[in-house]
Design a protein around this motif. Structure first.
Motif, PDB file in Angstrom:
ATOM      1  N   HIS A  10     -22.654 -19.131  31.882  1.00  0.00           N
ATOM      2  CA  HIS A  10     -23.408 -17.925  32.205  1.00  0.00           C
ATOM      3  C   HIS A  10     -22.730 -16.729  31.552  1.00  0.00           C
ATOM      4  CE1 HIS A  10     -25.129 -15.193  35.654  1.00  0.00           C
ATOM      5  NE2 HIS A  10     -25.555 -14.841  34.460  1.00  0.00           N
ATOM      6  N   VAL A  11     -23.445 -16.040  30.683  1.00  0.00           N
ATOM      7  CA  VAL A  11     -22.860 -14.954  29.893  1.00  0.00           C
ATOM      8  C   VAL A  11     -23.660 -13.672  30.099  1.00  0.00           C
ATOM      9  CG1 VAL A  11     -22.303 -14.140  27.571  1.00  0.00           C
ATOM     10  CG2 VAL A  11     -21.981 -16.552  28.162  1.00  0.00           C
ATOM     11  N   TYR A  12     -22.968 -12.596  30.460  1.00  0.00           N
ATOM     12  CA  TYR A  12     -23.579 -11.269  30.471  1.00  0.00           C
ATOM     13  C   TYR A  12     -23.478 -10.734  29.052  1.00  0.00           C
ATOM     14  CZ  TYR A  12     -24.455  -6.370  31.562  1.00  0.00           C
ATOM     15  OH  TYR A  12     -24.986  -5.099  31.583  1.00  0.00           O
ATOM     16  N   ALA A  13     -24.589 -10.830  28.320  1.00  0.00           N
ATOM     17  CA  ALA A  13     -24.559 -10.653  26.872  1.00  0.00           C
ATOM     18  C   ALA A  13     -24.058  -9.281  26.443  1.00  0.00           C
ATOM     19  CB  ALA A  13     -25.953 -10.920  26.297  1.00  0.00           C
ATOM     20  N   LEU A  14     -24.588  -8.204  27.020  1.00  0.00           N
ATOM     21  CA  LEU A  14     -24.190  -6.863  26.589  1.00  0.00           C
ATOM     22  C   LEU A  14     -22.686  -6.662  26.728  1.00  0.00           C
ATOM     23  CD1 LEU A  14     -27.104  -4.812  28.177  1.00  0.00           C
ATOM     24  CD2 LEU A  14     -26.622  -4.987  25.726  1.00  0.00           C
ATOM     25  N   VAL A  17     -20.371  -9.119  24.239  1.00  0.00           N
ATOM     26  CA  VAL A  17     -20.275  -8.783  22.817  1.00  0.00           C
ATOM     27  C   VAL A  17     -19.796  -7.349  22.587  1.00  0.00           C
ATOM     28  CG1 VAL A  17     -22.066 -10.456  22.247  1.00  0.00           C
ATOM     29  CG2 VAL A  17     -22.696  -8.063  22.639  1.00  0.00           C
ATOM     30  N   GLY A  18     -19.416  -6.673  23.666  1.00  0.00           N
ATOM     31  CA  GLY A  18     -18.842  -5.335  23.527  1.00  0.00           C
ATOM     32  C   GLY A  18     -19.835  -4.241  23.211  1.00  0.00           C
ATOM     33  N   ALA A  19     -21.100  -4.432  23.576  1.00  0.00           N
ATOM     34  CA  ALA A  19     -22.094  -3.381  23.337  1.00  0.00           C
ATOM     35  C   ALA A  19     -21.896  -2.240  24.327  1.00  0.00           C
ATOM     36  CB  ALA A  19     -23.506  -3.954  23.480  1.00  0.00           C
ATOM     37  N   LEU A  33     -25.297  -9.954  18.813  1.00  0.00           N
ATOM     38  CA  LEU A  33     -25.680 -11.206  19.449  1.00  0.00           C
ATOM     39  C   LEU A  33     -25.146 -12.408  18.676  1.00  0.00           C
ATOM     40  CD1 LEU A  33     -27.332 -12.114  21.934  1.00  0.00           C
ATOM     41  CD2 LEU A  33     -29.314 -12.317  20.432  1.00  0.00           C
ATOM     42  N   ARG A  34     -24.998 -12.260  17.386  1.00  0.00           N
ATOM     43  CA  ARG A  34     -24.497 -13.365  16.564  1.00  0.00           C
ATOM     44  C   ARG A  34     -23.065 -13.745  16.926  1.00  0.00           C
ATOM     45  NH1 ARG A  34     -27.317 -14.443  11.405  1.00  0.00           N
ATOM     46  NH2 ARG A  34     -29.344 -13.389  11.551  1.00  0.00           N
ATOM     47  N   ALA A  35     -22.333 -12.823  17.541  1.00  0.00           N
ATOM     48  CA  ALA A  35     -20.957 -13.146  17.927  1.00  0.00           C
ATOM     49  C   ALA A  35     -20.912 -14.284  18.942  1.00  0.00           C
ATOM     50  CB  ALA A  35     -20.266 -11.902  18.490  1.00  0.00           C
ATOM     51  N   PRO A 305     -15.840  -7.594  27.606  1.00  0.00           N
ATOM     52  CA  PRO A 305     -16.060  -8.204  26.293  1.00  0.00           C
ATOM     53  C   PRO A 305     -15.196  -9.442  26.117  1.00  0.00           C
ATOM     54  CG  PRO A 305     -14.677  -6.261  26.079  1.00  0.00           C
ATOM     55  CD  PRO A 305     -15.128  -6.303  27.512  1.00  0.00           C
ATOM     56  N   LEU A 306     -15.737 -10.424  25.433  1.00  0.00           N
ATOM     57  CA  LEU A 306     -14.918 -11.531  24.968  1.00  0.00           C
ATOM     58  C   LEU A 306     -14.079 -11.034  23.793  1.00  0.00           C
ATOM     59  CD1 LEU A 306     -17.645 -14.311  25.122  1.00  0.00           C
ATOM     60  CD2 LEU A 306     -15.539 -14.268  26.479  1.00  0.00           C
ATOM     61  N   PRO A 307     -12.915 -11.617  23.561  1.00  0.00           N
ATOM     62  CA  PRO A 307     -12.046 -11.078  22.504  1.00  0.00           C
ATOM     63  C   PRO A 307     -12.648 -11.243  21.118  1.00  0.00           C
ATOM     64  CG  PRO A 307     -11.184 -13.149  23.365  1.00  0.00           C
ATOM     65  CD  PRO A 307     -12.298 -12.749  24.274  1.00  0.00           C
ATOM     66  N   ASP A 308     -12.417 -10.249  20.290  1.00  0.00           N
ATOM     67  CA  ASP A 308     -12.805 -10.360  18.882  1.00  0.00           C
ATOM     68  C   ASP A 308     -12.059 -11.537  18.262  1.00  0.00           C
ATOM     69  OD1 ASP A 308     -14.407  -8.127  19.082  1.00  0.00           O
ATOM     70  OD2 ASP A 308     -12.841  -6.745  18.402  1.00  0.00           O
ATOM     71  N   GLY A 309     -12.728 -12.214  17.357  1.00  0.00           N
ATOM     72  CA  GLY A 309     -12.084 -13.340  16.695  1.00  0.00           C
ATOM     73  C   GLY A 309     -12.420 -14.683  17.302  1.00  0.00           C
TER      74      GLY A 309
END
Length: 393
Positions: A10-14, A17-19, A33-35, A305-309
């Motif tokens: 379950h992912v809170y998309a915004l 992805v750091g929006a 979203l592609r992240a 946010p999930l970490p970049d990378g």
């Protein structure tokens, strides 16, 4: 049926992805979203077979104040980005469920005056409650559901389903099922008689908030009597339906913040050995922290946010909990009968519990939970494997 084998990430998309949620976005076209594609293999390796996405439609701020149900929020990307995510999920055999907000819309929604009931929802002045007696609202919801099902999604999580009249769902869902008979409809319900609600609404499943509350509260207060009572209720409900079970989502304090890492490990053990259709809220499998704050940004700490990378950028401190989730999900996949199992509590004290899950063909899983003086969790399949956890294992 999807409820019989799905385990959702379950992912809170915004947030993931750091929006920007409360401030204007930076200029230019964004394809955030592609992240999430970078995390699909991570979710599959965890053992999940589905991606449950919190709102991805154009909205004012947090996603639950919808402006347009037919377009991807520009902070996330566009149709091409959504199609890319769907293609990559499909290539991996992952189902995708979207979050549909059909109880209310943003006050600024272009059709709010026509579709709305001229009142705010639960005191939220930014949200206009829809008039569910208006046939145009039913037509809109049917059109939205069909639009995204035709784009490949497997079903819908229906936000605030408890506030929508049951007769509305009974009118809408058959029209959608006429084209997509296998679509899954999950209703968000906080409390009540789940069997009665499912019968009245014709939904497939509901959020099992009773079990969620009993798990964290029993662990926090060292009172497994509360959990034992909830398991009796859960067994009754599970005899007729598969409910969506969870220990975390985008609206509640992170489980590790409430009960610590050891408690989170036991909570995962409970979640994944009990009947139901489980979901893992992104980051809970790594021990992410987050508790409600105050004001307009109160939920932000649970939606980081999930970490970049990608997954390789995660700190190693949560790896043990991730592996424990993998072990538990692996056990569950090898014993898929657990989804519709019968559960009975055999022994309980404040600090200990022994329960058994049984299947219709004579299968049995015994689970022993210890909270004090030293926490531990043990699950043993009759005549088969044993799975154990204690701090440091």
């Amino acid at each position: 049926m999807l409820v019989d084998h799905a385990i959702w990430w379950h992912v809170y998309a915004l947030g993931a992805v750091g929006a920007p949620v409360h401030q204007p976005d930076t200029p230019g076209q964004h394809h955030r979203l592609r992240a999430l594609v970078d995390w699909l293999d991570y979710a599959i390796e965890l053992g999940c077979s589905g991606l449950l996405l919190a709102p991805v439609f154009t909205s004012v701020s947090h996603g639950y104040d919808t402006l347009d149900h037919f377009s991807i929020d520009p902070r996330l990307g566009d149709d091409a980005d959504f199609d890319h995510l769907m293609d990559e999920a499909g290539r991996r055999g992952m189902a995708v469920m979207l979050d549909g907000v059909f109880n209310h819309v943003a006050r600024e929604h272009p059709q709010a005056a026509v579709l709305g009931a001229a009142r705010s929802w639960e005191g939220h002045e930014s949200l206009t409650e829809l008039d569910h007696a208006n046939p145009a609202v039913a037509d809109l919801v049917v059109d939205v559901m069909l639009h995204w099902l035709r784009r490949g999604i497997a079903g819908w999580r229906l936000d605030v389903a408890y506030a929508v009249p049951a007769e509305f769902w009974r009118a809408v869902l058959p029209r959608v099922r006429a084209e997509f008979p296998d679509a899954l409809f999950l209703g968000e319900v906080i409390h009540g008689d789940y069997d009665e609600i499912l019968a009245d609404t014709a939904l497939d499943t509901l959020t099992q908030y009773e079990l969620w509350k009993a798990i964290w509260s029993s662990l926090k207060d060292t009172n497994l009597w509360e959990l034992a009572w909830a398991l009796e209720r859960h067994d009754t409900f599970s005899s007729t339906h598969v409910l969506q079970t969870f220990v975390g989502n985008h609206d509640v304090d992170r489980i590790a913040s409430v009960v610590g890492d050891d408690g989170a490990a036991i909570a995962a053990g409970l979640l994944l050995t009990l009947p139901g259709m489980p979901s893992i809220y992104y980051g809970d499998e790594q021990g992410f922290r987050g508790t409600k704050a105050a004001g307009f940004t109160a939920d932000d700490p649970m939606r980081p946010p999930l970490p970049d990378g990608g997954p390789g950028a995660l700190l190693p401190i949560g790896a043990w909990l991730y592996r424990w989730h993998q072990d538990l999900i692996g056990l569950r996949r090898r014993h898929a009968w657990l989804t519709r199992a019968h559960v009975v509590v055999l022994d309980k004290t404040n600090e200990t519990m022994h329960y058994a899950c049984t299947g219709g063909a004579g299968e049995r899983l015994d689970v022993e939970v210890v909270l004090a003086p030293a926490p531990s969790f043990r699950a043993q399949v009759e005549g088969g494997e044993t799975l154990e956890w204690s701090p440091g294992r």
